[in-house]
Design a protein around this motif. Structure first.
Motif, mmCIF file in Angstrom:
data_model
loop_
_atom_site.group_PDB
_atom_site.id
_atom_site.type_symbol
_atom_site.label_atom_id
_atom_site.label_comp_id
_atom_site.label_asym_id
_atom_site.label_seq_id
_atom_site.Cartn_x
_atom_site.Cartn_y
_atom_site.Cartn_z
ATOM 1 N N LEU A 1 16.053 65.370 26.451
ATOM 2 C CA LEU A 1 15.578 64.818 27.713
ATOM 3 C C LEU A 1 15.765 63.305 27.744
ATOM 4 O O LEU A 1 16.284 62.742 28.727
ATOM 5 C CB LEU A 1 14.105 65.170 27.915
ATOM 6 N N PHE A 2 15.373 62.617 26.670
ATOM 7 C CA PHE A 2 15.523 61.169 26.617
ATOM 8 C C PHE A 2 16.999 60.773 26.638
ATOM 9 O O PHE A 2 17.376 59.777 27.268
ATOM 10 C CB PHE A 2 14.842 60.610 25.369
ATOM 11 N N ALA A 3 17.842 61.536 25.962
ATOM 12 C CA ALA A 3 19.272 61.247 25.959
ATOM 13 C C ALA A 3 19.857 61.401 27.362
ATOM 14 O O ALA A 3 20.672 60.581 27.813
ATOM 15 C CB ALA A 3 20.001 62.172 24.981
ATOM 16 N N PHE A 4 19.419 62.427 28.069
ATOM 17 C CA PHE A 4 19.903 62.645 29.440
ATOM 18 C C PHE A 4 19.465 61.517 30.364
ATOM 19 O O PHE A 4 20.266 60.981 31.143
ATOM 20 C CB PHE A 4 19.385 63.986 29.965
ATOM 21 N N VAL A 5 18.189 61.145 30.262
ATOM 22 C CA VAL A 5 17.668 60.072 31.116
ATOM 23 C C VAL A 5 18.383 58.757 30.806
ATOM 24 O O VAL A 5 18.795 58.008 31.712
ATOM 25 C CB VAL A 5 16.151 59.924 30.930
ATOM 26 N N GLY A 6 18.561 58.485 29.506
ATOM 27 C CA GLY A 6 19.219 57.239 29.124
ATOM 28 C C GLY A 6 20.669 57.196 29.569
ATOM 29 O O GLY A 6 21.151 56.182 30.091
ATOM 30 N N THR A 7 21.381 58.297 29.375
ATOM 31 C CA THR A 7 22.788 58.351 29.786
ATOM 32 C C THR A 7 22.924 58.226 31.294
ATOM 33 O O THR A 7 23.811 57.527 31.803
ATOM 34 C CB THR A 7 23.436 59.662 29.305
ATOM 35 N N SER A 8 22.027 58.897 32.010
ATOM 36 C CA SER A 8 22.058 58.819 33.475
ATOM 37 C C SER A 8 21.810 57.386 33.946
ATOM 38 O O SER A 8 22.482 56.882 34.859
ATOM 39 C CB SER A 8 20.995 59.755 34.073
ATOM 40 N N GLY A 9 20.865 56.711 33.308
ATOM 41 C CA GLY A 9 20.584 55.327 33.684
ATOM 42 C C GLY A 9 21.760 54.412 33.396
ATOM 43 O O GLY A 9 22.080 53.521 34.189
ATOM 44 N N LEU A 10 22.417 54.611 32.262
ATOM 45 C CA LEU A 10 23.563 53.801 31.898
ATOM 46 C C LEU A 10 24.709 54.015 32.870
ATOM 47 O O LEU A 10 25.333 53.045 33.345
ATOM 48 C CB LEU A 10 24.006 54.150 30.470
ATOM 49 N N LEU A 11 24.991 55.264 33.199
ATOM 50 C CA LEU A 11 26.075 55.553 34.147
ATOM 51 C C LEU A 11 25.759 54.977 35.521
ATOM 52 O O LEU A 11 26.643 54.442 36.204
ATOM 53 C CB LEU A 11 26.293 57.069 34.240
#
Length: 286
Positions: free
Chosen positions: A256-266
């Protein structure tokens, strides 16, 4: 773990053939129990004629720092039914009980602590359940004398939380005090786990379980070996060694944290050029 082979229990009230008289092994882990160990053996010796079985008593000294081992060796000189297992250091109660199970020769094996909070006299009722067809007769505490309200409440909550995590039935309000049939002992000893938590492994093995209710007594001598830190450590071991749900939760949160972080970066990378995304902002999103 692979599913264990199931054993067909007797129907309620139906006896099955048990060895007669048979051999009963009593496994007793000991750690710094010099104040009580002689009385423990005296209590067991007093009930021995009422057991209806031959008896061996395995004391597992878990690296005691007092005179427990010396007293056990003296008792063994006086009583040929005693077997003393000596650890090179303190490995913990679960390891001591596991070693006792490995060495026990009995048709039925009882696990009981040395501190006499679990009355040895209850073993007689456990044997009666075993002869009636029960494979695991476990002690279920009706009351716990000499313990604080805080410990009673937290223990009750933990037992129920732990049982909720298990994918198979695990009794609550119980400890390690139980009688196991030979086939149960052999099944547990055959498991590959090096670090065992027997309160979950014995129920996992299946077979026919039944409670024996009793009142847990206060310590008559000596001190408890479980500080608040050791109790928390035991609880953590119990959960992590017995269930994969905590690991699944950790993996889910990591994903979940990886998804949120990746989404924010993109989102930051594809935003309009006039909107400057600083490195601290990206790190905060991650």
């Amino acid at each position: 773990m692979n599913p264990p082979e199931r054993h067909d229990p007797a129907a309620p009230g139906q006896s099955i053939e048990r060895p007669c008289p048979g051999l009963l092994s009593i496994v007793i882990p000991c750690y710094n129990e010099e104040a009580v160990i002689e009385e423990t053996h005296a209590r067991i010796s007093r009930i021995a004629p009422r057991l209806g079985m031959e008896l061996e008593v395995l004391y597992v000294d878990d690296g005691s720092q007092d005179s427990t081992l010396k007293k056990l060796k003296q008792l063994a000189v006086e009583d040929s039914r005693i077997v003393v297992i000596e650890f090179s250091r303190n490995f913990g109660q679960q390891a001591a009980m596991s070693a006792g199970l490995e060495m026990a020769q009995g048709d039925a094996v009882v696990l009981i602590d040395a501190d006499l909070q679990d009355p040895p006299e209850v073993i007689i009722e456990m044997i009666a359940k075993w002869r009636a067809g029960v494979d695991v007769a476990y002690g279920r505490r009706k009351s716990r004398d000499g313990e604080s309200t805080f410990k009673l409440v937290t223990a009750s909550l933990f037992y129920r939380f732990f049982a909720m995590l298990m994918p198979y039935p695990v009794p609550v309000d119980t400890g390690d005090f139980k009688l196991c049939d030979r086939v149960v002992v052999d099944t547990v000893c055959a498991l590959p786990e090096k670090r065992r938590y027997l309160r979950s492994l014995v129920p996992w093995a299946g077979f026919h379980h039944a409670p024996v209710d009793y009142d847990r007594e206060a310590r008559t001598a000596g001190e408890t070996k479980y500080s608040a830190f050791r109790l928390l450590s035991l609880a953590a071991d119990a959960v992590l060694l017995s269930s994969d749900k905590p690991v699944r939760i950790i993996w889910f949160l990591a994903a979940l944290f990886a998804f949120v972080g990746t989404s924010g970066l993109l989102a930051g990378l594809i935003s309009p050029a006039k909107e400057t995304v600083s490195l601290p902002t990206i790190l905060a999103l991650l």
